[in-house]
Write a protein that holds these residues in place. Structure first.
Motif, short mmCIF file in Angstrom:
data_model
loop_
_atom_site.label_atom_id
_atom_site.label_comp_id
_atom_site.label_asym_id
_atom_site.label_seq_id
_atom_site.Cartn_x
_atom_site.Cartn_y
_atom_site.Cartn_z
N HIS A 59 0.79 -1.23 0.00
CA HIS A 59 0.00 0.00 0.00
C HIS A 59 0.82 1.29 0.00
CE1 HIS A 59 -3.58 -2.37 0.67
NE2 HIS A 59 -2.99 -2.97 1.68
N HIS A 60 2.14 1.18 0.12
CA HIS A 60 2.96 2.38 0.30
C HIS A 60 4.09 2.42 -0.71
CE1 HIS A 60 0.60 2.67 3.90
NE2 HIS A 60 0.94 1.42 4.18
N PHE A 61 4.45 3.63 -1.11
CA PHE A 61 5.41 3.86 -2.19
C PHE A 61 6.42 4.92 -1.76
CE2 PHE A 61 6.76 5.89 -6.16
CZ PHE A 61 7.11 4.78 -6.91
N ALA A 62 7.64 4.79 -2.22
CA ALA A 62 8.68 5.82 -2.02
C ALA A 62 9.21 6.23 -3.38
CB ALA A 62 9.81 5.28 -1.15
N TYR A 63 9.18 7.53 -3.66
CA TYR A 63 9.66 8.03 -4.94
C TYR A 63 11.18 7.92 -5.02
CZ TYR A 63 5.05 10.23 -5.01
OH TYR A 63 3.71 10.45 -4.98
N PRO A 64 11.71 7.27 -6.07
CA PRO A 64 13.16 7.26 -6.23
C PRO A 64 13.70 8.69 -6.30
CG PRO A 64 12.17 5.65 -7.69
CD PRO A 64 11.04 6.47 -7.10
N THR A 87 11.12 13.18 -0.27
CA THR A 87 12.30 13.51 0.53
C THR A 87 12.20 14.94 1.06
OG1 THR A 87 13.50 14.17 -1.47
CG2 THR A 87 13.84 11.91 -0.68
N ILE A 88 10.99 15.50 1.03
CA ILE A 88 10.77 16.84 1.55
C ILE A 88 10.94 16.78 3.07
CG2 ILE A 88 9.10 18.70 1.83
CD1 ILE A 88 7.74 17.56 -0.76
N PRO A 89 11.89 17.54 3.62
CA PRO A 89 12.10 17.45 5.08
C PRO A 89 11.01 18.16 5.86
CG PRO A 89 13.64 19.02 4.08
CD PRO A 89 12.84 18.42 2.97
N SER A 90 10.42 17.45 6.81
CA SER A 90 9.42 18.02 7.71
C SER A 90 8.95 16.94 8.66
CB SER A 90 8.22 18.57 6.93
OG SER A 90 7.26 19.10 7.82
N ILE A 91 8.30 17.35 9.71
CA ILE A 91 7.71 16.39 10.64
C ILE A 91 6.19 16.45 10.60
CG2 ILE A 91 9.70 16.32 12.18
CD1 ILE A 91 8.12 18.24 14.04
N ILE A 92 5.64 17.33 9.79
CA ILE A 92 4.20 17.52 9.72
C ILE A 92 3.62 16.72 8.56
CG2 ILE A 92 2.35 19.20 9.38
CD1 ILE A 92 4.26 21.27 10.69
N GLN A 93 2.64 15.87 8.88
CA GLN A 93 1.96 15.07 7.88
C GLN A 93 0.47 15.36 7.96
OE1 GLN A 93 4.07 13.73 6.04
NE2 GLN A 93 5.74 12.94 7.25
N THR A 94 -0.18 15.46 6.82
CA THR A 94 -1.63 15.65 6.78
C THR A 94 -2.22 14.78 5.68
OG1 THR A 94 -1.63 17.43 5.14
CG2 THR A 94 -1.32 18.08 7.44
N GLU A 95 -3.54 14.61 5.70
CA GLU A 95 -4.19 13.87 4.62
C GLU A 95 -3.98 14.55 3.28
OE1 GLU A 95 -8.00 11.96 4.51
OE2 GLU A 95 -8.03 11.96 6.70
N ARG A 103 9.68 13.61 4.98
CA ARG A 103 10.68 12.70 5.56
C ARG A 103 11.34 13.35 6.74
NH1 ARG A 103 13.63 8.52 2.71
NH2 ARG A 103 11.68 8.39 1.59
N VAL A 104 11.38 12.65 7.85
CA VAL A 104 12.13 13.10 9.02
C VAL A 104 13.57 12.66 8.79
CG1 VAL A 104 12.43 12.89 11.51
CG2 VAL A 104 10.13 12.91 10.52
N ARG A 105 14.48 13.61 8.68
CA ARG A 105 15.86 13.30 8.34
C ARG A 105 16.77 13.09 9.55
NH1 ARG A 105 16.53 11.14 3.58
NH2 ARG A 105 16.74 12.59 1.90
N SER A 106 16.49 13.78 10.65
CA SER A 106 17.40 13.71 11.78
C SER A 106 16.62 13.91 13.08
CB SER A 106 18.47 14.79 11.66
OG SER A 106 19.21 14.88 12.87
N ALA A 107 16.88 13.06 14.04
CA ALA A 107 16.24 13.20 15.34
C ALA A 107 16.63 14.53 16.01
CB ALA A 107 16.60 12.04 16.24
N TYR A 108 17.76 15.09 15.61
CA TYR A 108 18.21 16.36 16.21
C TYR A 108 17.33 17.54 15.81
CZ TYR A 108 22.30 13.60 17.31
OH TYR A 108 23.13 12.62 17.78
#
Length: 111
Positions: A59-64, A87-95, A103-108
């Motif tokens: 059900h899930h896809f990742a763009y190369p 690969t857009i960096p952010s922690i906010i997801q919406t419908e 994509r969350v890139r770093s826990a920091y």
């Protein structure tokens, strides 16, 4: 050279219940740079091959390369995927961005 997982290892990971296996095309091509029929083949056939190997829907896809455009999103949606990650960096997801999940890139960088 590069070492990749074989199908037995992929099935083992899938059956572990610890992770979700998602699709990523046949040849890891830059999708928006392809002719439409080839872009569709990469997405649809990649899903079909993975589902055949795993024995259940994917059900899930990742763009190369994180590369996509509106046509790519439409093909992914038509193929039956529920989400796609960019690969857009952010922690906010919406419908509203379920086909361009960030994509969350770093826990920091988490709040």
């Amino acid at each position: 050279g590069d070492q990749y997982l074989n199908w037995n290892q992929v099935r083992q990971l899938d059956q572990s219940g610890l992770i979700t296996i998602g699709s990523h095309t046949i040849d890891h091509s830059n999708l928006p740079g392809l002719p439409l029929d080839q872009e569709r083949f990469e997405i649809v056939q990649g899903k079909a091959e993975l589902e055949a190997q795993l024995g259940h829907p994917v059900h899930h896809f990742a763009y190369p390369y994180g590369s996509f455009n509106s046509t790519t999103i439409e093909i992914v949606r038509e193929a039956g995927f529920l989400t796609a990650v960019s690969t857009i960096p952010s922690i906010i997801q919406t419908e509203a961005n379920q086909y361009s999940l960030h994509r969350v890139r770093s826990a920091y960088t988490l709040p």
